[in-house]
Design a protein around this motif. Structure first.
Motif, PDB file in Angstrom:
ATOM      1  N   GLU A  51       0.853  -1.184   0.000  1.00  0.00           N
ATOM      2  CA  GLU A  51       0.000   0.000   0.000  1.00  0.00           C
ATOM      3  C   GLU A  51       0.892   1.238   0.000  1.00  0.00           C
ATOM      4  OE1 GLU A  51      -2.870  -0.065   3.116  1.00  0.00           O
ATOM      5  OE2 GLU A  51      -3.842  -1.898   2.392  1.00  0.00           O
ATOM      6  N   THR A  53       1.258   5.580  -1.751  1.00  0.00           N
ATOM      7  CA  THR A  53       0.712   6.711  -2.504  1.00  0.00           C
ATOM      8  C   THR A  53       1.791   7.265  -3.405  1.00  0.00           C
ATOM      9  OG1 THR A  53      -0.837   7.313  -0.730  1.00  0.00           O
ATOM     10  CG2 THR A  53      -0.289   9.016  -2.344  1.00  0.00           C
ATOM     11  N   ALA A  69      -0.843   0.731 -11.691  1.00  0.00           N
ATOM     12  CA  ALA A  69      -2.062   0.280 -11.007  1.00  0.00           C
ATOM     13  C   ALA A  69      -2.421  -1.162 -11.354  1.00  0.00           C
ATOM     14  CB  ALA A  69      -3.220   1.208 -11.349  1.00  0.00           C
ATOM     15  N   ARG A  76      -2.170   3.891  -4.557  1.00  0.00           N
ATOM     16  CA  ARG A  76      -3.054   5.001  -4.921  1.00  0.00           C
ATOM     17  C   ARG A  76      -2.212   6.084  -5.603  1.00  0.00           C
ATOM     18  NH1 ARG A  76      -7.958   4.705  -2.536  1.00  0.00           N
ATOM     19  NH2 ARG A  76      -8.285   6.936  -2.807  1.00  0.00           N
ATOM     20  N   LEU A  99     -10.474   2.604 -12.229  1.00  0.00           N
ATOM     21  CA  LEU A  99      -9.511   3.054 -11.222  1.00  0.00           C
ATOM     22  C   LEU A  99      -9.916   4.357 -10.541  1.00  0.00           C
ATOM     23  CD1 LEU A  99      -6.226   2.373 -13.243  1.00  0.00           C
ATOM     24  CD2 LEU A  99      -7.205   0.960 -11.420  1.00  0.00           C
ATOM     25  N   ASP A 101     -11.544   5.177  -7.965  1.00  0.00           N
ATOM     26  CA  ASP A 101     -11.412   5.290  -6.512  1.00  0.00           C
ATOM     27  C   ASP A 101      -9.966   5.251  -6.049  1.00  0.00           C
ATOM     28  OD1 ASP A 101     -11.088   2.652  -7.280  1.00  0.00           O
ATOM     29  OD2 ASP A 101     -11.956   1.843  -5.429  1.00  0.00           O
ATOM     30  N   ARG A 102      -9.040   5.025  -6.992  1.00  0.00           N
ATOM     31  CA  ARG A 102      -7.615   4.967  -6.620  1.00  0.00           C
ATOM     32  C   ARG A 102      -6.806   6.121  -7.190  1.00  0.00           C
ATOM     33  NH1 ARG A 102      -5.640  -0.659  -8.689  1.00  0.00           N
ATOM     34  NH2 ARG A 102      -3.658   0.166  -7.892  1.00  0.00           N
TER      35      ARG A 102
END
Length: 236
Positions: A51, A53, A69, A76, A99, A101-102
């Motif tokens: 996980e 960003t 992704a 994200r 994608l 929501d990411r």
């Protein structure tokens, strides 16, 4: 360079017609384009947790995001892009890939992204040579550094011509890649007239001044260099 000036200039460079044909032409414009993306993913995958960003500066039509992704479902993205025409394509591709929501989309420059962001990495492929002047390049890199966690990496593919001159081998490669004589001539004219490419040593100095450690090369094709530049832990 202010955000408004950057956005205006980018809209001129990346017009609707240019944006619409970008993905069909880019492999004939930039040697090693796809491989550079794959190696960037490899670098990120080796160093980031499941996980994370990722800030994408100059996200263009979203190629970096789609590649990253699809292989890392827990990552994200903050996609920053000043060209409305490029951004429209990015949004459509992100939506088609499911994608939404990411991916957070920021229309503008890195300075328009959340100042409190501390991303785990940043991708900025094919951006710096469009930024005019060392002062504005430095501001660009400083804005990225300010939005990265200490020790986080900036992964960037830059055009860094040796001696500041256009390599004739680049034109020869473009012809081998399928460009016509006219297209290759237009490409060379565009690079000579519209780009502001730093040499490798000067770019390294700008990155150090902006708060990054010495850039680490991980790929090169002709005068395109892929670099990993890590934010100095002491930089704030």
């Amino acid at each position: 360079m202010t955000s408004s000036k950057t956005a205006a200039k980018t809209s001129t460079l990346f017009s609707a017609a240019f944006a619409e044909t970008y993905e069909t032409r880019i492999d004939r414009l930039v040697p090693g384009y796809r491989l550079a993306h794959e190696l960037t993913l490899a670098r990120l995958a080796a160093g980031l947790p499941d996980e994370a960003t990722i800030l994408v500066a100059g996200a263009g039509t979203g190629t970096e995001i789609l590649i990253q992704a699809s292989h890392r479902p827990g990552w994200r993205f903050i996609a920053v892009e000043p060209s409305p025409d490029m951004l429209a394509i990015l949004k459509a591709r992100v939506a088609k890939a499911g994608l939404g929501d990411r991916v957070e989309i920021v229309e503008g420059t890195v300075e328009d992204a959340d100042a409190g962001l501390r991303a785990d990495a940043c991708i900025a492929h094919l951006v710096s040579h469009f930024i005019k002047g060392d002062g504005d390049k430095l501001a660009f890199f400083r804005a990225i550094a300010a939005r990265l966690a200490p020790g986080a990496g900036l992964f960037h593919l830059d055009y860094l011509p040796e001696g500041g001159t256009f390599d004739p081998a680049y034109r020869a490669w473009a012809l081998l890649a399928g460009q016509t004589d006219s297209e290759a001539a237009t490409m060379e004219k565009r690079i000579r007239g519209s780009w502001d490419a730093a040499e490798a040593a000067r770019l390294a100095e700008l990155l150090r001044t902006a708060g990054f450690d010495e850039p680490q090369p991980f790929f090169r094709a002709l005068d395109y260099h892929a670099l990993a530049s890590y934010r100095s832990p002491e930089a704030e």
